[in-house]
Design a protein around this motif. Structure first.
Motif, mmCIF file in Angstrom:
data_model
loop_
_atom_site.group_PDB
_atom_site.id
_atom_site.type_symbol
_atom_site.label_atom_id
_atom_site.label_comp_id
_atom_site.label_asym_id
_atom_site.label_seq_id
_atom_site.Cartn_x
_atom_site.Cartn_y
_atom_site.Cartn_z
ATOM 1 N N UNK A 224 -39.968 63.186 -6.174
ATOM 2 C CA UNK A 224 -39.562 63.292 -7.574
ATOM 3 C C UNK A 224 -38.224 62.594 -7.848
ATOM 4 N N UNK A 225 -37.311 62.653 -6.897
ATOM 5 C CA UNK A 225 -35.977 62.085 -7.108
ATOM 6 C C UNK A 225 -35.690 60.885 -6.193
ATOM 7 N N UNK A 226 -36.604 60.597 -5.292
ATOM 8 C CA UNK A 226 -36.306 59.620 -4.243
ATOM 9 C C UNK A 226 -36.412 58.163 -4.656
ATOM 10 N N UNK A 227 -36.941 57.889 -5.852
ATOM 11 C CA UNK A 227 -37.039 56.506 -6.353
ATOM 12 C C UNK A 227 -37.711 55.599 -5.319
ATOM 13 N N UNK A 230 -37.482 57.957 -0.671
ATOM 14 C CA UNK A 230 -37.434 59.260 0.006
ATOM 15 C C UNK A 230 -37.951 59.204 1.447
ATOM 16 N N UNK A 231 -38.985 58.385 1.774
ATOM 17 C CA UNK A 231 -39.366 58.339 3.196
ATOM 18 C C UNK A 231 -38.228 57.800 4.078
ATOM 19 N N UNK A 232 -37.583 56.732 3.617
ATOM 20 C CA UNK A 232 -36.460 56.172 4.373
ATOM 21 C C UNK A 232 -35.336 57.198 4.508
ATOM 22 N N UNK A 233 -35.031 57.877 3.389
ATOM 23 C CA UNK A 233 -33.949 58.872 3.423
ATOM 24 C C UNK A 233 -34.306 60.031 4.348
ATOM 25 N N UNK A 234 -35.581 60.439 4.331
ATOM 26 C CA UNK A 234 -35.977 61.534 5.237
ATOM 27 C C UNK A 234 -35.809 61.106 6.688
ATOM 28 N N UNK A 235 -36.094 59.817 6.961
ATOM 29 C CA UNK A 235 -35.950 59.352 8.345
ATOM 30 C C UNK A 235 -34.482 59.330 8.770
#
Ligand code: GLC
Length: 484
Positions: A224-227, A230-235
């Motif tokens: 919803x907020x990851x633009x 979010x997958x990269x940020x989660x990694x």
């Protein structure tokens, strides 16, 4: 300080008062000073835009030859100093930066690719080796990637820790494969995950990634907020920090603010009414001290809640319960619904579609409530200023708004504002109705104002957190080496 001071280079594209488009400039104009006060050697590097007069700032050293799009582009380096004594290196190149605006030129991608390349050349020239290079937002994501590349290939000037701070994930500096190869980005792109923006490059390569509030740091891990990132940020979740921005209380103090009609502090809060009367007069609103006056100051952008605002305030306006002053410049599509409101309620609604620092201060001082119904808000500055001026924020509970504006609760005995969750006109209207009802109870309202004015969002605590984060970045950058 028991540990040795750090040398920190901020690489970014705006810093108040030299150039300001949004909140990034306020951070750049105040966090470095707070770090300096803690004993660190902090310097900034940014472009010299047309709006920054060259003659005032002496040229340093010889010219730079900056590699860009397969050629060498000349640039020079000028030296400025920010309030409080923070040195600023200005990269001067007429072709890329002698423009009307800071952002929004058709070749922004190339302009900031050039600037990022110039940061590395500038470091070689000034002969100052930072411990930390701290990049902010997509424009300098490439600086972080180039430092990582330099480290991997043994370049001595790249031997430092890197921190990349996200101020707004929605703007990323997207590129395609053709651009990547023309700009020489290909070696910086991992085979997986696919990276298609300079923002992604910064996030991928930084020793530590941060954003400007703990809640936004959690939100951007979600689709919803990851633009899309979010997958990269989660990694990289273990390396992601959230540190709330501070406010420079010497610049934002209702007792000493020369821009507002009448100075006041918590003990003379009744003088706020003089500011309200002056604001109503200047904005040609009905001179009614008893009607709650809602203020809003900000960029006209999709992020800011302007699509839910008109429908939410219409019933309150129709019932004569509130007045509204809105100040903002930005995307023109947001104007017509606001113009329709001021046409319908000319003595209750005033819009100023401009960027005007004085009117902004009049609103912070003269309004009773401050609106920030943002769809998302990495940190937000307006609510912090508003609270300092005893103006009660009405906010959506997201990002830095969730972290800085605790709700007054049903009995109004706590908190500093009114918060709502769902991004709908109805939810915003509900929060506004609660605020209007509270306003009608002077004792409870004054309690809210007192708590808001006493809340401490100065930089001191956040600067200490940045310092710890820098030391973490250093330890990650030099595994096994002693952390200074
Ligand atoms: C961006 C964000 C804002 C934040 C500012 C400074 O403008 O939209 O929420 O306060 O950066 O970090």
């Amino acid at each position: 300080m028991s540990e040795r001071p750090l040398r920190i280079l901020f690489a970014l594209t705006e810093a108040a008062p030299l150039a300001k488009v949004g909140g990034l400039a306020d951070v750049a104009g105040s966090l470095p000073q707070a770090l300096l006060r803690r004993g660190h050697d902090v310097r900034l590097i940014m472009p010299r835009y047309a709006s920054i007069p060259a003659e005032q700032y002496p040229i340093l050293g010889n010219g730079l030859a900056v590699p860009i799009m397969g050629r060498q582009e000349p640039a020079s380096l000028r030296q400025a100093t920010l309030n409080g004594g923070v040195p600023v290196y200005l990269v001067d190149n007429a072709m890329y930066f002698q423009r009307q605006q800071v952002y929004g030129e058709p070749d922004d991608l190339e302009r900031f690719t050039f600037f990022s390349q110039s940061v590395l050349e500038a470091l070689k020239q000034v002969g100052w080796q930072p411990d930390i290079v701290h990049g902010h937002d997509w424009h300098v994501g490439l600086v972080i990637a180039l430092m990582a590349w330099g480290r991997a290939t043994g370049s001595p000037s790249s031997l430092c820790g890197t921190v990349f701070t996200i101020h707004n994930l929605a703007y990323q500096g997207w590129f395609d494969g053709l651009y990547a190869s023309r700009a020489g980005l290909t070696p910086l792109l991992p085979s997986s995950p696919p990276l298609g923006s300079l923002m992604a490059l910064g996030i991928y390569h930084a020793d530590v990634v941060s954003t400007v509030s703990p809640t936004y740091a959690r939100e951007i891990l979600t689709p919803q907020y990851g633009e899309g990132l979010d997958p990269l940020l989660r990694s990289r979740q273990e390396r992601l920090h959230g540190i709330i921005n501070g406010l420079d209380y010497s610049l934002f103090d209702p007792a000493s603010d020369a821009r507002i009609p009448a100075g006041y502090d918590a003990s003379t809060i009744e003088r706020k009414a003089l500011n309200k009367a002056a604001l109503q007069k200047r904005m040609k609103l009905a001179q009614s001290l008893g009607t709650p006056l809602l203020g809003m100051v900000g960029r006209l952008a999709g992020q800011k809640g302007l699509d839910i605002l008109p429908q939410a305030v219409e019933p309150l306006l129709a019932a004569g319960k509130v007045q509204i002053v809105l100040l903002g410049s930005g995307e023109p599509q947001f104007r017509p619904p606001l113009e329709a409101l001021s046409a319908r309620y000319p003595d209750r609604v005033a819009n100023v579609f401009a960027f005007d620092l004085e009117i902004a201060q009049w609103i912070y001082a003269g309004a009773d409530m401050f609106l920030m119904p943002s769809r998302y808000e990495p940190c937000g500055l307006g609510q912090l200023i508003a609270m300092r001026y005893g103006t009660i924020p009405v906010v959506r509970r997201t990002g830095g708004l969730a972290d800085s504006v605790p709700d007054a609760g049903p009995d109004l005995g706590q908190g500093t504002g009114f918060a709502f969750d769902e991004y709908t006109p109805g939810a915003l209207q509900g929060a506004l109705e609660r605020a209007v009802a509270a306003y009608a109870q002077p004792k409870a309202w004054h309690g809210l104002q007192r708590r808001a004015m006493a809340a401490d969002y100065s930089w001191e605590a956040s600067a200490a957190q940045y310092e710890r984060m820098y030391r973490t970045a250093l330890s990650l950058a030099r595994p096994g080496a002693q952390v200074p």
